[in-house]
Enzyme design. Structure first.
Site, PDB file in Angstrom:
ATOM      1  N   HIS A  30       0.835  -1.200   0.000  1.00 14.40           N
ATOM      2  CA  HIS A  30       0.000   0.000   0.000  1.00 14.40           C
ATOM      3  C   HIS A  30       0.876   1.258   0.000  1.00 14.40           C
ATOM      4  CE1 HIS A  30      -3.648   2.331   1.347  1.00 14.40           C
ATOM      5  NE2 HIS A  30      -2.694   3.143   1.805  1.00 14.40           N
ATOM      6  N   GLU A  31       1.823   1.304   0.920  1.00 16.19           N
ATOM      7  CA  GLU A  31       2.702   2.475   1.012  1.00 16.19           C
ATOM      8  C   GLU A  31       3.655   2.547  -0.173  1.00 16.19           C
ATOM      9  OE1 GLU A  31       2.045   4.694   3.091  1.00 16.19           O
ATOM     10  OE2 GLU A  31       0.723   3.582   4.422  1.00 16.19           O
ATOM     11  N   HIS A  34       1.983   4.418  -2.957  1.00 14.93           N
ATOM     12  CA  HIS A  34       2.065   5.867  -2.746  1.00 14.93           C
ATOM     13  C   HIS A  34       3.448   6.380  -3.147  1.00 14.93           C
ATOM     14  CE1 HIS A  34      -1.798   6.225  -0.857  1.00 14.93           C
ATOM     15  NE2 HIS A  34      -1.472   5.589   0.260  1.00 14.93           N
TER      16      HIS A  34
END
Length: 372
Positions: A30-31, A34
């Site tokens: 998820h990170e 980003h």
């Protein structure tokens, strides 16, 4: 047995390790999404942490400080231009570079990348499961076992037989009973609630046969059992078919997940600590993973799929502090023709963060309360 012993008894060391691994991988990817979208647009990323809290290890690489932090719960990335910047006099002001200087679509792309990564991961895991194990057919009931000395054994039913119709009518895809929808294969159970002549259409080895018998649900006050263990029939699937089924299943799951979160919010605002099967806290999640680890690797894959789906949908809820809330603030700024002031944005984010923290505490308390 005290509460700590009760919790420990419900969990297994392997389950805890798998829980940390599944959540850790989901959070890391998820990170990472980003991070990747920010760097792709030329925005610096100051730090990338796996875990939260005190930093255990750190290393600088490609302009980013990569961290391993103490608490194995979540992670974060510090993207240049997302937080207020310090002015010459030590005062904080609205950032003007990095993320803040991007057009609206660029900001939304960075914020949307994390939840989309979890969604893509869930669909990928689902596709792998369907390809390896086949796609469940809701309108076909496969007999997995026949109990010895049972009525089913006397009728000649065998493990591997597939029930396709009852009373000359094909099993439905779905049906409603006991106040809720069910898969069609579950209708076999409810057919045996009533007495009368029953006819099962059964497939075996490519051939179809019919079995007819008289049925009484209770004899001398004793509940009768047909004596079979069964589940949905499973059909082999190619990768394209498995992918299509995964996309359709994800679309169908979306309203169910959102309703589950809606129910959680309703219980939060009314301080209702009653349990339900839709949303689990950290202990409940670890329990589910522990049971899955004892079953099979594919059971763990299914749990990882559900966790990634939940993480994706939850992060898209427009609550300040979550990705969905940040996207909402970006869009509001675009509609106004100028971003919110620093004071406005900080007040909204603080309120959103406080809400998420209180919700987290509520979920943990509700999770622990069932052991009292």
């Amino acid at each position: 047995m005290n509460i700590f012993q009760s919790i420990a008894a419900a969990l297994s060391p392997a389950g805890l390790l798998w829980t940390l691994l599944i959540i850790g991988v989901a959070t890391f990817l998820h990170e990472l999404a980003h991070y990747a979208l920010a760097r792709w647009q030329g925005v610096a990323v100051r730090s990338f942490s796996v875990g939260m809290g005190p930093v255990l290890l750190r290393r600088h690489w490609r302009g980013t400080e990569w961290r391993l932090s103490l608490l194995p719960i979540g992670g974060y990335v510090e993207i240049d231009g997302m937080a207020p910047e310090e002015g010459p006099g030590g005062e904080y002001r609205q950032p003007t570079r990095g993320f803040a200087a991007l057009p609206t679509w660029g900001k939304v792309a960075i914020l949307l990348a994390g939840p989309l990564m979890n969604l893509v991961l869930a669909i990928g895991l689902m596709t792998a499961t369907f390809t390896a194990q086949g796609i469940p057919a809701p309108d076909r009931a496969r007999i997995e076992a026949v109990l010895p000395n049972s009525r089913a054994q006397a009728l000649g039913l065998r493990a591997g037989d597939v029930i396709t119709a009852i009373g000359g009518r094909d099993l439905p895809d779905t049906y409603t009973a006991n106040g809720g929808p069910h898969a069609g294969w579950e209708s076999v159970r409810d057919t045996l609630v009533t007495a009368g002549r029953k006819t099962l259409t059964v497939e075996r080895g490519g051939q179809t046969r019919q079995l007819s018998f008289d049925w009484q649900p209770r004899v001398n006050g004793v509940q009768q059992r047909l004596g079979i263990q069964y589940g949905p029939d499973v059909q082999p699937a190619s990768v394209p078919v498995a992918l299509g089924t995964s996309l359709r299943t994800t679309a169908e799951a979306m309203p169910q997940v959102l309703r589950a979160f809606g129910g959680l919010f309703a219980k939060f605002f009314t301080l209702n600590l009653s349990q339900d099967q839709n949303v689990s806290g950290p202990i409940g999640t670890a329990e589910i993973v522990s049971r899955a680890a004892a079953l099979s690797p594919w059971a763990l894959v299914q749990v990882a799929t559900l966790l990634n789906l939940s993480l994706a949908f939850f992060n898209l809820i427009p609550i300040p502090g979550l990705d969905g809330g940040r996207i909402l603030l970006v869009l509001v700024g675009a509609l106004r023709g100028r971003p919110l002031t620093l004071a406005q944005e900080q007040a909204i984010n603080v309120a959103g963060f406080a809400f998420v923290m209180l919700l987290t505490v509520f979920v943990v308390v509700r999770d622990v309360s069932r052991f009292f």
